[in-house]
Design a protein around this motif. Structure first.
Motif, PDB file in Angstrom:
ATOM      1  N   THR A   1      45.303 -41.024 -60.503  1.00  0.00           N
ATOM      2  CA  THR A   1      45.922 -41.735 -59.296  1.00  0.00           C
ATOM      3  C   THR A   1      45.191 -42.874 -58.495  1.00  0.00           C
ATOM      4  O   THR A   1      44.075 -43.000 -58.569  1.00  0.00           O
ATOM      5  CB  THR A   1      46.038 -40.503 -58.380  1.00  0.00           C
ATOM      6  OG1 THR A   1      44.561 -39.997 -58.173  1.00  0.00           O
ATOM      7  CG2 THR A   1      46.871 -39.102 -58.750  1.00  0.00           C
TER       8      THR A   1
ATOM      9  N   MET B   1      42.959 -38.072 -54.447  1.00  0.00           N
ATOM     10  CA  MET B   1      43.595 -36.739 -53.946  1.00  0.00           C
ATOM     11  C   MET B   1      42.832 -35.796 -53.010  1.00  0.00           C
ATOM     12  O   MET B   1      41.979 -35.323 -53.721  1.00  0.00           O
ATOM     13  CB  MET B   1      44.471 -36.254 -55.077  1.00  0.00           C
ATOM     14  CG  MET B   1      45.266 -37.229 -55.850  1.00  0.00           C
ATOM     15  SD  MET B   1      46.751 -37.926 -55.251  1.00  0.00           S
ATOM     16  CE  MET B   1      47.722 -36.355 -55.373  1.00  0.00           C
TER      17      MET B   1
ATOM     18  N   VAL C   1      49.113 -40.221 -49.832  1.00  0.00           N
ATOM     19  CA  VAL C   1      48.671 -40.225 -51.154  1.00  0.00           C
ATOM     20  C   VAL C   1      49.908 -40.044 -52.107  1.00  0.00           C
ATOM     21  O   VAL C   1      49.668 -40.402 -53.401  1.00  0.00           O
ATOM     22  CB  VAL C   1      47.518 -39.113 -51.692  1.00  0.00           C
ATOM     23  CG1 VAL C   1      46.402 -39.388 -50.568  1.00  0.00           C
ATOM     24  CG2 VAL C   1      47.966 -37.698 -51.171  1.00  0.00           C
ATOM     25  N   MET C   2      51.005 -39.556 -51.812  1.00  0.00           N
ATOM     26  CA  MET C   2      52.164 -39.292 -52.660  1.00  0.00           C
ATOM     27  C   MET C   2      53.534 -39.501 -51.459  1.00  0.00           C
ATOM     28  O   MET C   2      53.454 -39.559 -50.192  1.00  0.00           O
ATOM     29  CB  MET C   2      52.038 -37.848 -53.156  1.00  0.00           C
ATOM     30  CG  MET C   2      52.154 -36.839 -52.304  1.00  0.00           C
ATOM     31  SD  MET C   2      52.055 -35.313 -53.209  1.00  0.00           S
ATOM     32  CE  MET C   2      50.832 -35.201 -54.222  1.00  0.00           C
TER      33      MET C   2
ATOM     34  N   VAL D   1      53.823 -40.418 -57.401  1.00  0.00           N
ATOM     35  CA  VAL D   1      52.328 -40.913 -57.109  1.00  0.00           C
ATOM     36  C   VAL D   1      51.880 -42.135 -58.109  1.00  0.00           C
ATOM     37  O   VAL D   1      52.215 -42.029 -59.153  1.00  0.00           O
ATOM     38  CB  VAL D   1      51.239 -39.742 -57.632  1.00  0.00           C
ATOM     39  CG1 VAL D   1      49.719 -40.268 -57.619  1.00  0.00           C
ATOM     40  CG2 VAL D   1      51.500 -38.265 -56.777  1.00  0.00           C
TER      41      VAL D   1
ATOM     42  N   LEU E   1      46.023 -34.615 -61.416  1.00  0.00           N
ATOM     43  CA  LEU E   1      46.254 -33.976 -60.032  1.00  0.00           C
ATOM     44  C   LEU E   1      46.594 -32.377 -60.219  1.00  0.00           C
ATOM     45  O   LEU E   1      46.705 -32.077 -61.391  1.00  0.00           O
ATOM     46  CB  LEU E   1      47.325 -34.725 -59.275  1.00  0.00           C
ATOM     47  CG  LEU E   1      48.759 -35.043 -60.157  1.00  0.00           C
ATOM     48  CD1 LEU E   1      49.447 -33.813 -59.977  1.00  0.00           C
ATOM     49  CD2 LEU E   1      49.414 -36.259 -59.589  1.00  0.00           C
TER      50      LEU E   1
END
Length: 219
Positions: free
Chosen positions: A135, A139, A152-153, A126, A73
Motif C-alpha cells: 500500500t 494502513m 488510506v482507502m 487502495v 493489508l
C-alpha cells in the motif's frame, strides 16, 4: 490451537517484462477470543473470519517459483465497535471491508491499485506503491471513523451504505481505452439461484461508479 485457514482468489498481473505479481488471500476461521475452531459448539460470542491479502513476485510465471513478499493489508476493524458477536447469525461485522478477492490493475497513467472486498460493506480501492506492491499509505490497525478510513482507502461500491452484510463479491476491474471507462464486474447476490454477474463503470479508477441506469453505487 493450530489455526484453520484457507487460501483464496489469487490475482496475477504482469507489472513489467521481468516482473509478475500475485495477490492472494488467507482467511483464518478460528474464533478470535478462544482460538477454537468455528463451530456452533465452540461459539464464544467473538468473530471468527480474519482475512489477509499478501503478495508474491516472480520473473517467470512458467517457472512456478514465487518469492513471497508478505502482508499487504487485512480487514481493518472499528476501534472498540462490534467486537462482540451476539450469535452465529449476527453478520454486522467488526470490520468494514473483507480483505479477500483482490483485483490488481495498473492505470494508463501508471498508478497501481488494488480493488477488493466481499459481502461486508462493499468494495474498497487502495493505491499501491509500484516499487513494492504494498500500500502507498501506511494502513492503521484500527479506524475510528469513515473519515479516517477514507484517508488510506476509498469505497468504490456498496449496495447499502448502512449495511455491513450485502451480497456482492469478487470485484474485477478492466479498463477499456476505447471508451475511457473502468468497468467493475462483480458476483451479485447469494451462491444459490439468485447468483448473477453485474457491471458498473467509472471514468476514474477510484470512482464514482455508476450502474446502467445512472445510479451512483459508490456513495
Amino acid at each position: 490451537t493450530i489455526p484453520t485457514y484457507v487460501y483464496l482468489a489469487p490475482c496475477v498481473r504482469r507489472v513489467r517484462s521481468d516482473l509478475y505479481r500475485m495477490y492472494y488471500c488467507i482467511v483464518v476461521d478460528n474464533y478470535i477470543k478462544t482460538g477454537k475452531q468455528n463451530t456452533a459448539a465452540n461459539f464464544d460470542n467473538s468473530w471468527s473470519e480474519r482475512a489477509f491479502i499478501g503478495v508474491m513476485e516472480t520473473s517467470n510465471t512458467a517457472s512456478n517459483k514465487w518469492v513471497d513478499k508478505g502482508f499487504v493489508l487485512c480487514s481493518m476493524s472499528d476501534k472498540g465497535k462490534n467486537w462482540t458477536r451476539s450469535s452465529t447469525n449476527d453478520w454486522n461485522a467488526y470490520f468494514r471491508y473483507n480483505a479477500i478477492d483482490p483485483s490488481f490493475i495498473i492505470t494508463p497513467e501508471g498508478e497501481h491499485w488494488l480493488i477488493y472486498g466481499s459481502w461486508h460493506s462493499g468494495f474498497a480501492a487502495v493505491q499501491l506503491d509500484p516499487e513494492t506492491g504494498k500500500t502507498l499509505k501506511q494502513m492503521p490497525p484500527f479506524y475510528t471513523s469513515l473519515t479516517e478510513l477514507n484517508k488510506v482507502m476509498k469505497r468504490v461500491y456498496t449496495r447499502d451504505v448502512n449495511s455491513r452484510w450485502q451480497g456482492a463479491e469478487a470485484p474485477e476491474v478492466i479498463y477499456n481505452p476505447a471508451t475511457g471507462y473502468y468497468y467493475l464486474f462483480m458476483a451479485y447476490d447469494g451462491l444459490e439461484v439468485p447468483y448473477n454477474t453485474r457491471v458498473v463503470r467509472s471514468k476514474n479508477i477510484d470512482g464514482p461508479y455508476y450502474s446502467k441506469s445512472g445510479t451512483n453505487v459508490t456513495i
